[in-house]
Design an enzyme around this catalytic site. Structure first.
Site, mmCIF file in Angstrom:
data_model
loop_
_atom_site.group_PDB
_atom_site.id
_atom_site.type_symbol
_atom_site.label_atom_id
_atom_site.label_comp_id
_atom_site.label_asym_id
_atom_site.label_seq_id
_atom_site.Cartn_x
_atom_site.Cartn_y
_atom_site.Cartn_z
ATOM 1 N N HIS A 20 0.820 -1.232 -0.110
ATOM 2 C CA HIS A 20 -0.085 -0.027 -0.189
ATOM 3 C C HIS A 20 0.811 1.093 -0.090
ATOM 4 O O HIS A 20 2.083 1.056 -0.038
ATOM 5 C CB HIS A 20 -0.952 0.103 1.287
ATOM 6 C CG HIS A 20 -0.253 -0.389 2.518
ATOM 7 N ND1 HIS A 20 0.697 0.687 3.058
ATOM 8 C CD2 HIS A 20 -0.366 -1.322 3.382
ATOM 9 C CE1 HIS A 20 1.242 0.123 4.138
ATOM 10 N NE2 HIS A 20 0.632 -1.066 4.390
ATOM 11 N N HIS A 64 4.155 1.496 2.157
ATOM 12 C CA HIS A 64 5.263 0.674 1.362
ATOM 13 C C HIS A 64 5.739 1.676 0.348
ATOM 14 O O HIS A 64 6.963 1.640 0.129
ATOM 15 C CB HIS A 64 4.831 -0.646 1.194
ATOM 16 C CG HIS A 64 4.238 -1.617 1.835
ATOM 17 N ND1 HIS A 64 2.941 -1.952 1.995
ATOM 18 C CD2 HIS A 64 4.958 -2.281 2.943
ATOM 19 C CE1 HIS A 64 2.927 -2.808 2.976
ATOM 20 N NE2 HIS A 64 3.836 -3.184 3.561
ATOM 21 N N ASP A 68 6.000 0.647 12.228
ATOM 22 C CA ASP A 68 6.600 -0.303 13.272
ATOM 23 C C ASP A 68 7.815 0.166 13.933
ATOM 24 O O ASP A 68 8.977 -0.196 13.944
ATOM 25 C CB ASP A 68 6.753 -1.546 12.482
ATOM 26 C CG ASP A 68 5.817 -2.200 11.759
ATOM 27 O OD1 ASP A 68 5.278 -2.945 12.114
ATOM 28 O OD2 ASP A 68 5.322 -1.632 10.649
ATOM 29 N N GLN A 86 10.269 -2.266 15.804
ATOM 30 C CA GLN A 86 10.747 -2.948 14.690
ATOM 31 C C GLN A 86 12.158 -2.317 14.178
ATOM 32 O O GLN A 86 13.157 -2.661 14.187
ATOM 33 C CB GLN A 86 10.124 -3.581 13.643
ATOM 34 C CG GLN A 86 10.725 -3.825 12.450
ATOM 35 C CD GLN A 86 10.018 -4.617 11.519
ATOM 36 O OE1 GLN A 86 9.300 -5.509 11.324
ATOM 37 N NE2 GLN A 86 9.413 -3.670 10.549
ATOM 38 N N ARG A 113 -3.093 -5.202 6.971
ATOM 39 C CA ARG A 113 -4.105 -6.066 8.029
ATOM 40 C C ARG A 113 -5.323 -5.131 8.051
ATOM 41 O O ARG A 113 -6.405 -5.686 8.494
ATOM 42 C CB ARG A 113 -3.706 -5.854 9.434
ATOM 43 C CG ARG A 113 -2.542 -7.119 9.638
ATOM 44 C CD ARG A 113 -2.376 -7.620 11.172
ATOM 45 N NE ARG A 113 -1.326 -8.725 10.923
ATOM 46 C CZ ARG A 113 -0.170 -9.032 11.203
ATOM 47 N NH1 ARG A 113 0.609 -7.781 11.305
ATOM 48 N NH2 ARG A 113 0.402 -10.008 11.018
HETATM 49 P P1 AMP Z 1 4.969 -5.095 6.635
HETATM 50 O O1 AMP Z 1 4.895 -5.473 5.084
HETATM 51 O O2 AMP Z 1 3.639 -4.869 7.230
HETATM 52 O O3 AMP Z 1 5.958 -6.116 7.310
HETATM 53 O O4 AMP Z 1 5.585 -3.362 6.205
HETATM 54 C C1 AMP Z 1 6.753 -3.594 5.614
HETATM 55 C C2 AMP Z 1 7.651 -2.425 5.971
HETATM 56 O O5 AMP Z 1 6.832 -1.251 5.526
HETATM 57 C C3 AMP Z 1 7.907 -2.007 7.559
HETATM 58 O O6 AMP Z 1 8.942 -1.464 7.515
HETATM 59 C C4 AMP Z 1 6.809 -1.025 7.947
HETATM 60 O O7 AMP Z 1 7.109 -0.152 8.999
HETATM 61 C C5 AMP Z 1 6.527 -0.237 6.718
HETATM 62 N N1 AMP Z 1 5.093 0.059 6.702
HETATM 63 C C6 AMP Z 1 3.679 -0.439 6.953
HETATM 64 N N2 AMP Z 1 2.991 0.436 6.952
HETATM 65 C C7 AMP Z 1 3.435 1.638 6.928
HETATM 66 C C8 AMP Z 1 2.766 2.986 7.034
HETATM 67 N N3 AMP Z 1 1.394 3.065 6.939
HETATM 68 N N4 AMP Z 1 3.667 4.076 6.852
HETATM 69 C C9 AMP Z 1 4.806 3.794 6.860
HETATM 70 N N5 AMP Z 1 5.690 2.640 6.557
HETATM 71 C C10 AMP Z 1 4.740 1.494 6.653
#
Ligand code: AMP
Length: 282
Positions: A34, A37, A150, A153, A187
């Protein structure tokens, strides 16, 4: 833009780029991409000659009762988004490519993972540190991009890179939100209409907490109480945690006398969502 499934293919491509003197950025993701990312891919595209996006739902970071099976996946949609944002390569391995039979080496972290999501998800950060270390070894990027969404993380990865002398610059990127404030998340697709509305209590509580901090409130208990009260007024919401921690150690603090992170995890129905704010720019 290419999609590859094997470690050998990633290595061959990166080797070719390195031979041309090009820099490489890595954006680790679990796919179903989204605009959150996309903002990471944009940042990498700005800073580096080439960008690799890993798209891998990492089984090792899910607990036994979590949503590994139902986690949304759509590689065609992801490929279009990566291409539109200037990404050059998607690494989309099968679990068996990342974890061969007999896999038995892990990267774990002690102190920073004792609080927040580390408490509610005991195996999570071991899975994250292990997979991110593997991705770093496979891609060998100059820079890697992580979202402040995150926040724990990001702190854990920075600490790991420092502890283990990994020669990679870690870039933290701001949280991207929907127009109504909800932090974008793969999610969010689990939410039905009523839950989607109820989910706004997270970002509303974040705004409330932020306002209290900018108005000079220093007592963490007072801030947490106000945020908790707001969330508890929503019948579909169930708090996992709302806490304020020291940015560097992730340990809870009582007074805002140092840079802090206010973080929350809240169930909306069965969906666990997270949000946060930093009290100072870090
Ligand atoms: P995920 O696919 O949820 O594991 O996220 C992959 C990366 O995208 C991680 O570094 C997340 O922190 C970042 N991320 C996910 N959602 C957002 C958001 N709304 N804003 C900024 N970064 C995001």
């Amino acid at each position: 833009m290419k999609i590859v499934k094997t470690i050998d293919e990633v290595r061959a491509q990166v080797k070719e780029w390195r031979a041309q003197g090009l820099t490489v950025g890595l954006v680790p993701t679990m796919g179903y991409l989204h605009e959150g990312h996309a903002s990471l891919i944009d940042a990498s595209h700005r800073d580096n000659d080439r960008t690799v996006v890993s798209d891998f739902v990492n089984p090792m970071q899910f607990g036994p009762t979590e949503d590994l099976e139902s986690y949304p996946r759509d590689i065609e949609h992801d490929a279009a988004l990566v291409e539109a944002h200037g990404g050059d390569l998607i690494f989309n391995p099968e679990p068996s490519e990342m974890y061969h039979e007999g896999f038995s080496s892990f990267v774990d972290m002690t102190v920073l993972t004792q609080e927040l999501c580390g408490l509610s998800r005991p195996v999570h950060f071991r899975g994250v540190c292990t997979v991110v270390s593997k991705l770093f070894n496979i891609v060998k990027p100059d820079r890697a991009y992580f979202g402040k969404k995150d926040a724990q993380q990001l702190a854990v990865i920075r600490h790991m890179v420092d502890d283990l002398n990994m020669d990679i610059e870690i870039i933290g990127c701001p949280i991207i939100r929907e127009d109504d404030g909800l932090a974008k998340s793969s999610r969010n697709t689990y939410l039905n209409e009523a839950e989607r509305k109820a989910a706004l209590v997270l970002s509303q509580a974040i705004s409330l907490g932020k306002d209290m901090v900018s108005n000079g409130e220093k007592n963490c208990g007072t801030i947490i109480d106000a945020m908790t009260k707001h969330i508890n007024a929503e019948p579909l919401a169930k708090i996992d945690y709302v806490k304020i921690v020291d940015c560097a150690t992730m340990q809870q603090i009582k007074e805002l006398d140092r840079p802090a992170l206010c973080a929350m995890a809240v169930y909306i129905g069965k969906t666990r969502l997270i949000d946060n704010f930093f009290t100072e720019d870090v």
